[in-house]
Scaffold this active site. Structure first.
Site, PDB file in Angstrom:
ATOM      1  N   HIS A 179       0.671  -1.269  -0.010  1.00  0.00           N
ATOM      2  CA  HIS A 179       0.040   0.043  -0.050  1.00  0.00           C
ATOM      3  C   HIS A 179       0.915   1.309   0.051  1.00  0.00           C
ATOM      4  CE1 HIS A 179      -4.157  -1.390   0.456  1.00  0.00           C
ATOM      5  NE2 HIS A 179      -3.724  -2.606   0.776  1.00  0.00           N
ATOM      6  N   HIS A 207       7.160  -7.694   3.965  1.00  0.00           N
ATOM      7  CA  HIS A 207       5.733  -7.517   4.090  1.00  0.00           C
ATOM      8  C   HIS A 207       5.175  -8.833   3.108  1.00  0.00           C
ATOM      9  CE1 HIS A 207       2.037  -5.787   3.880  1.00  0.00           C
ATOM     10  NE2 HIS A 207       1.786  -5.919   2.536  1.00  0.00           N
TER      11      HIS A 207
END
Ligand SMILES: [Mn+2]
Length: 278
Positions: free
Chosen positions: A101, A147
């Protein structure tokens, strides 16, 4: 939505912290005694504050966040402010990794971008910051934090990672089949199979991969005989029984702590699990 003050503070926090992130390499190597690991806060300031209070009570000496700070929740700006202030207080003790994101592609058109739609210069400063963020961390020479997942390429090592081309590392997931399999998430994104994870750990003398990215309702999912852990600390999935988790890493041991949200109140569950690094 953020207040004008919060936006102003974000501007200052970004100005102060961008030089710190510029100095960090794509993979941060750190030795800590007791580290909180959390991930996918996604704009939920209350969840972040709940987690940070717990970390303080547990007297951790360091923090690793695995990315995805923004979007979904409505308080992305305040979440970034809180984390940047933690970073600025003691830069070596807080590692903020980049999530998918934290990219120009996503940040422009989801909740964070919507919040800053009349503040394009601030959105731009945030994106400049995202591009300076580290992609992975190696904790105590044993735990590889990221991530998404590794790339799954031949002879891969952590030094292959660059800030300029983070896509596979922030988007990939683990997958049950050996080798690389295509991902429904998009082009050039893959699921990385057990043989590749196992080879990567062996080749690089690491014991565990801990990653976020995939939302699930168990808080912790163990993959590949405990060689990879998929952690999820976001509680935005709603529903009373949804569990989220954080990890506390201490020498050869990781302890997972579970929490949930009931009627807007967060609570830690009695259950926790210990995992010994082998
Ligand atoms: Mn993600």
């Amino acid at each position: 939505m953020s207040t004008p003050e919060e936006k102003e503070i974000l501007k200052l926090n970004l100005e102060r912290s961008i030089p710190l992130f510029e100095k960090e390499s794509a993979v941060v190597h750190s030795d800590f005694k007791k580290t909180l690991i959390a991930t996918d806060i996604h704009g939920d300031l209350n969840a972040l504050e709940f987690i940070l209070k717990f970390a303080e009570e547990k007297e951790v000496d360091s923090y690793i966040f695995l990315g995805d700070y923004i979007d979904k929740g409505s308080e992305s700006v305040a979440v970034l402010n809180t984390l940047l202030e933690l970073k600025l207080k003691d830069p070596k003790k807080t590692i903020l990794l980049r999530g998918n994101h934290e990219t120009r592609g996503l940040s422009a058109w989801l909740e964070f971008g919507e919040d800053l739609v009349y503040h394009p210069e601030l959105l731009d400063a945030a994106n400049e910051f995202f591009e300076k963020m580290p992609i992975a961390a190696v904790l105590n020479n044993q735990i590889f934090c990221i991530h998404g997942c590794i790339a799954g390429s031949e002879d891969e090592t952590p030094t292959d990672i660059s800030k300029a081309e983070p896509k596979c590392y922030i988007w990939n997931d683990p997958g049950a089949e050996d080798g690389l399999t295509p991902s429904p998430r998009g082009n050039s994104i893959h699921r990385v199979g057990p043989n590749l994870i196992s080879d990567y750990l062996k080749r690089n003398d690491l014991k565990l991969i801990i990653r976020g990215h995939t939302s699930h309702t168990e808080g912790v999912k163990y993959w590949f005989d405990g060689k990879l852990v998929s952690l999820y600390s976001g509680i935005h999935l709603d529903g009373l029984q949804v569990k989220a988790a954080v990890a506390i890493a201490k020498e050869d041991e990781i302890k997972f702590h579970y929490f949930r949200k009931t009627k807007n109140r967060f609570e830690w569950l009695d259950e926790s699990e210990k995992m010994k690094l082998k």
